[in-house]
Design a protein around this motif. Structure first.
Motif, mmCIF file in Angstrom:
data_model
loop_
_atom_site.group_PDB
_atom_site.id
_atom_site.type_symbol
_atom_site.label_atom_id
_atom_site.label_comp_id
_atom_site.label_asym_id
_atom_site.label_seq_id
_atom_site.Cartn_x
_atom_site.Cartn_y
_atom_site.Cartn_z
ATOM 1 N N THR A 296 -7.960 -13.013 5.523
ATOM 2 C CA THR A 296 -8.749 -11.788 6.156
ATOM 3 C C THR A 296 -8.083 -10.750 5.434
ATOM 4 O O THR A 296 -6.967 -10.308 5.249
ATOM 5 C CB THR A 296 -8.348 -11.669 7.577
ATOM 6 N N ARG A 297 -8.855 -9.574 5.447
ATOM 7 C CA ARG A 297 -8.735 -8.342 4.905
ATOM 8 C C ARG A 297 -8.080 -7.553 6.094
ATOM 9 O O ARG A 297 -8.788 -6.964 6.734
ATOM 10 C CB ARG A 297 -9.662 -7.504 3.975
ATOM 11 N N TRP A 298 -6.841 -7.150 6.148
ATOM 12 C CA TRP A 298 -6.279 -6.501 7.407
ATOM 13 C C TRP A 298 -5.946 -5.027 6.939
ATOM 14 O O TRP A 298 -5.652 -4.525 5.908
ATOM 15 C CB TRP A 298 -5.114 -7.050 7.740
ATOM 16 N N GLN A 299 -6.058 -4.259 8.205
ATOM 17 C CA GLN A 299 -5.663 -2.964 8.027
ATOM 18 C C GLN A 299 -4.990 -2.595 9.179
ATOM 19 O O GLN A 299 -5.249 -3.295 10.503
ATOM 20 C CB GLN A 299 -6.764 -1.867 7.760
ATOM 21 N N PHE A 300 -3.896 -1.817 9.076
ATOM 22 C CA PHE A 300 -3.067 -1.547 10.553
ATOM 23 C C PHE A 300 -3.064 -0.203 10.917
ATOM 24 O O PHE A 300 -3.356 0.816 10.198
ATOM 25 C CB PHE A 300 -1.538 -2.059 10.105
ATOM 26 N N GLN A 301 -3.205 -0.212 12.310
ATOM 27 C CA GLN A 301 -3.223 1.336 12.980
ATOM 28 C C GLN A 301 -2.232 1.435 14.069
ATOM 29 O O GLN A 301 -2.384 0.267 14.576
ATOM 30 C CB GLN A 301 -4.657 1.630 13.459
ATOM 31 N N VAL B 170 7.119 3.270 11.512
ATOM 32 C CA VAL B 170 6.118 2.076 11.478
ATOM 33 C C VAL B 170 5.517 1.951 9.960
ATOM 34 O O VAL B 170 5.442 0.893 9.577
ATOM 35 C CB VAL B 170 5.123 2.401 12.530
ATOM 36 N N LEU B 171 5.419 3.100 9.691
ATOM 37 C CA LEU B 171 4.997 3.004 8.048
ATOM 38 C C LEU B 171 5.860 2.521 7.201
ATOM 39 O O LEU B 171 5.569 1.771 6.221
ATOM 40 C CB LEU B 171 4.401 4.719 7.719
ATOM 41 N N ASP B 172 7.132 2.585 7.561
ATOM 42 C CA ASP B 172 8.104 2.154 6.698
ATOM 43 C C ASP B 172 8.048 0.774 6.617
ATOM 44 O O ASP B 172 8.508 -0.046 5.669
ATOM 45 C CB ASP B 172 9.359 2.538 7.450
ATOM 46 N N ILE B 173 7.625 0.093 7.721
ATOM 47 C CA ILE B 173 7.423 -1.432 7.842
ATOM 48 C C ILE B 173 6.181 -1.713 7.098
ATOM 49 O O ILE B 173 6.199 -2.903 6.292
ATOM 50 C CB ILE B 173 7.493 -1.758 9.369
ATOM 51 N N TRP B 174 5.140 -1.121 7.278
ATOM 52 C CA TRP B 174 3.738 -1.408 6.778
ATOM 53 C C TRP B 174 3.709 -1.243 5.311
ATOM 54 O O TRP B 174 3.056 -1.658 4.403
ATOM 55 C CB TRP B 174 2.731 -0.734 7.740
ATOM 56 N N ARG B 175 4.586 -0.351 4.810
ATOM 57 C CA ARG B 175 4.506 0.107 3.536
ATOM 58 C C ARG B 175 2.996 0.299 2.782
ATOM 59 O O ARG B 175 2.552 -0.475 1.777
ATOM 60 C CB ARG B 175 5.210 -0.821 2.738
ATOM 61 N N PRO B 176 2.323 1.054 3.291
ATOM 62 C CA PRO B 176 0.734 1.271 2.950
ATOM 63 C C PRO B 176 0.799 1.999 1.586
ATOM 64 O O PRO B 176 1.896 2.365 1.186
ATOM 65 C CB PRO B 176 0.251 2.140 3.790
ATOM 66 N N THR B 177 -0.200 1.888 0.823
ATOM 67 C CA THR B 177 -0.398 2.345 -0.418
ATOM 68 C C THR B 177 -1.499 3.400 -0.432
ATOM 69 O O THR B 177 -2.539 2.961 0.329
ATOM 70 C CB THR B 177 -0.555 1.345 -1.419
ATOM 71 N N PRO B 178 -1.857 4.229 -1.350
ATOM 72 C CA PRO B 178 -3.112 4.722 -1.494
ATOM 73 C C PRO B 178 -4.404 3.860 -1.577
ATOM 74 O O PRO B 178 -5.444 4.062 -1.080
ATOM 75 C CB PRO B 178 -2.937 5.543 -2.747
ATOM 76 N N GLN B 179 -4.049 2.699 -2.131
ATOM 77 C CA GLN B 179 -5.184 1.593 -2.117
ATOM 78 C C GLN B 179 -5.279 0.946 -0.899
ATOM 79 O O GLN B 179 -6.479 0.370 -0.811
ATOM 80 C CB GLN B 179 -4.969 0.585 -3.432
ATOM 81 N N HIS B 180 -4.492 0.860 -0.117
ATOM 82 C CA HIS B 180 -4.472 0.077 0.927
ATOM 83 C C HIS B 180 -3.486 0.778 1.986
ATOM 84 O O HIS B 180 -2.545 0.636 2.533
ATOM 85 C CB HIS B 180 -3.498 -1.279 0.875
ATOM 86 N N GLN B 181 -4.595 1.811 2.564
ATOM 87 C CA GLN B 181 -3.918 2.827 3.486
ATOM 88 C C GLN B 181 -3.636 1.979 4.969
ATOM 89 O O GLN B 181 -4.290 1.114 5.557
ATOM 90 C CB GLN B 181 -4.603 4.010 3.685
ATOM 91 N N ALA B 182 -2.728 2.685 5.672
ATOM 92 C CA ALA B 182 -2.599 2.482 7.145
ATOM 93 C C ALA B 182 -3.272 3.786 7.856
ATOM 94 O O ALA B 182 -3.366 4.726 7.307
ATOM 95 C CB ALA B 182 -1.048 2.352 7.328
ATOM 96 N N ILE B 183 -3.562 3.367 9.232
ATOM 97 C CA ILE B 183 -4.212 4.740 10.024
ATOM 98 C C ILE B 183 -2.922 5.082 10.967
ATOM 99 O O ILE B 183 -2.398 4.061 11.673
ATOM 100 C CB ILE B 183 -5.682 4.011 10.597
ATOM 101 N N ILE B 184 -2.816 6.113 11.039
ATOM 102 C CA ILE B 184 -1.932 6.813 12.010
ATOM 103 C C ILE B 184 -2.927 7.818 12.904
ATOM 104 O O ILE B 184 -3.753 8.503 12.403
ATOM 105 C CB ILE B 184 -0.686 7.655 11.493
#
Ligand code: KIV
Ligand code: ZN
Length: 547
Positions: free
Chosen positions: A168-173, A194-208
């Motif tokens: 699955t292609r996951w994204q976290f919010q 939270v972002l520190d744990i998810w370690r998003p990147t510009p290619q795989h962004q997290a949603i706040i």
């Protein structure tokens, strides 16, 4: 009587952001839209949607063009779980649509949520916990560190469970629920943790997501809060900043718009503002506000009545007749001066020019509305609206003085019936007033040319008795007036086609005045033969003088 409120309520403290930049910004593109109709909207319904209604709503959202749809809260109930499974197992999610599910920061519920999502090609897992001081103290009995711990533990579990399902292609919010009442530095700390744990990147962004779970201040304060967060999230380029406004103070739309100026790139809301209490922000209004600024929202509301119908069927909630863009009355003018201006606006509006019809912020046709409802006539309306309806629906173009005269006839009727008149009612009134009078009725006529002009021989009825008259004059009208021997002068005469085409019908309007009168009265004749139309108009005016 209202109590003195200062003992019970206090004003929201302004945000210390003197170098705020959002007031000088404008919105130049649509946000990423997320519909939460099936989650926040559904959870606020008196009767939650059944599976068929949920599916109908899902399909509607897809059809409108939503690419991100929060489809439920699968750990909350079996029904919620089953709906997510149904979408996945029946492959009902289009490839370009990603579903989102909500889950509180709780271990057991996170496990259940991932079970609901098993096999989904892509999904957004939306975790939240309440962060405002009153919630920390009253509801959860946790201090700031414990609240951060709750969020980060949940974030870690989400991260780990997602890693177990790389298919699955996951994204976290993450949402700090009740963000609006949360201390800003604490909101920043918890989001960054939270972002520190998810370690998003510009290619795989997290949603706040910054929820105005309860709207507590003016929208400029919310914009300040959002801009402040926008500056403090790390790493900012790896985050999609989202807002989720509710409408407790009636400013959900304004708050979402100012928030976009302040840095928000995504907006969550519901169709027609359904949602908890006063509702989530109304995505239809937000989208159409963009559209009427010349920015395509990327959502299709070109058949707004159909969308409204499905939404009402699914939610069992009515849409207010004055709801922006969608309400039954929102393109309708009753007032005379508004109708006048609209009529003039329509007359000069060209299809390839910028929309400039007064009092209509947009072309109703763009949302699939006909012009039928634009002008409606009640006791506050004037000649403009009446003339507009008769012209639009019956091809009747009335000279201005006749509009005024007929306007008075309508007003009198209105004063007695006291309710709105449709264009069919107006036509009936017009017919009765101008086309079906007595004592004179036309039967036939013959015209012949004489050496000095024209001679007419006409067969009429007067009080149901046959009457033959004849007269001469310099034209048919003059000859007929002489034949009638009524001592009337023509003040105004006009003839035009009522319909286009080969079997066009002529409408003649004439104003006749006797020597004693200040102003004459009008008569109208409608007939395929232009001379007959004029004779009918004369008889109509005579009938109105001597009814
Ligand atoms: O209003 C709210 O805070 C919510 C969150 C759960 C995002 O709906
Ligand atoms: Zn909400």
């Amino acid at each position: 009587m209202l109590i003195q409120p200062q003992t019970k309520y206090q004003s929201f403290q302004p945000i210390d952001l003197s170098d705020r930049t959002w007031p000088a910004k404008s919105i130049s593109r649509p946000p990423i839209w997320l519909s939460t109709d099936l989650r926040d909207g559904n959870q606020a319904l008196i009767e939650p949607m059944n599976p068929a209604q949920k599916l109908q709503m899902f399909n509607l959202l897809v059809q409108i063009g939503f690419k991100e749809i929060e489809v439920g809260f699968p750990s909350a109930s079996q029904a919620e779980f089953d709906f997510v499974r149904y979408l996945i197992e029946h492959c009902l999610i289009p490839d370009d649509v990603v579903i989102q599910v909500l889950v509180p920061a709780r271990e057991d519920l996170i496990h259940r949520t991932f079970a609901a999502l098993k096999g989904v090609p892509q999904a957004i897992v939306h975790v939240y916990n309440a962060t405002a001081p009153a919630f920390r103290r009253i509801v959860f009995g946790r201090d700031q560190d414990q609240t951060i711990d709750l969020a980060t533990t949940a974030a870690q579990l989400v991260y780990d469970l997602a890693a177990e399902h790389p298919e699955t292609r996951w994204q976290f919010q993450y949402s700090p629920e009740v963000f609006t009442s949360t201390e800003l530095d604490f909101a920043r700390n918890i989001c960054n943790a939270v972002l520190d744990i998810w370690r998003p990147t510009p290619q795989h962004q997290a949603i706040i997501n910054l929820p105005a779970s309860v709207e507590v201040a003016t929208p400029n304060v919310f914009a300040d809060q959002v801009e402040w967060m926008h500056r403090h999230l790390i790493p900012r380029d790896s985050v999609i900043l989202c807002v989720h406004t509710h409408n407790d103070r009636g400013c959900g739309i304004a708050a979402a718009e100012l928030a976009q100026m302040a840095g928000a790139e995504r907006v969550e809301g519901c169709l027609f503002g359904n949602g908890e209490r006063t509702g989530n922000v109304d995505l239809v209004t937000l989208a159409m506000n963009l559209y009427t600024q010349g920015i395509h929202p990327g959502l299709d509301f070109s058949q707004i009545d159909e969308v409204a119908q499905v939404a009402q069927d699914c939610t069992q909630l009515p849409i207010h007749p004055r709801h922006p863009y969608a309400g039954e009355l929102v393109f309708t003018a009753f007032s005379g001066s508004h109708q006048d201006a609209i009529k003039k606006g329509f007359a000069v509006q060209k299809s390839d020019e910028l929309w400039q019809v007064p009092y209509l912020p947009m072309d109703p046709a763009d949302v699939g509305r006909t012009y039928e409802s634009v002008v409606r006539v009640n006791s506050q309306s004037g000649k403009g609206g009446i003339a507009f309806l008769l012209e639009r629906d019956y091809g009747l173009v009335l000279p201005r003085p006749l509009q005024i005269e007929f306007g008075q006839v309508v007003q009198k009727t209105m004063d007695t019936v006291g309710q709105e008149l449709s264009s069919a009612d107006l036509w009936q009134l017009f017919t009765r007033e101008y086309l079906q009078g007595s004592p004179f009725k036309y039967q036939s006529h013959q015209m012949s040319e004489t050496r000095s002009g024209w001679k007419i021989v006409a067969e009429l009825e007067r009080e149901q008795q046959p009457l033959k008259i004849q007269g001469e004059g310099n034209g048919p009208i003059d000859a007929f007036l002489n034949a009638l021997d009524q001592d009337l002068q023509v003040c105004h005469y006009e003839e035009r086609a009522l319909e286009q085409g080969s079997d066009a019908v002529a409408i003649a309007t004439i104003q006749l005045k006797s020597a004693q009168e200040q102003k004459g009265s009008y008569g109208v004749g409608i007939h395929p033969n232009i001379v007959t139309a004029s004779l009918l108009a004369i008889l109509s005016a005579c009938n109105r003088k001597h009814p």
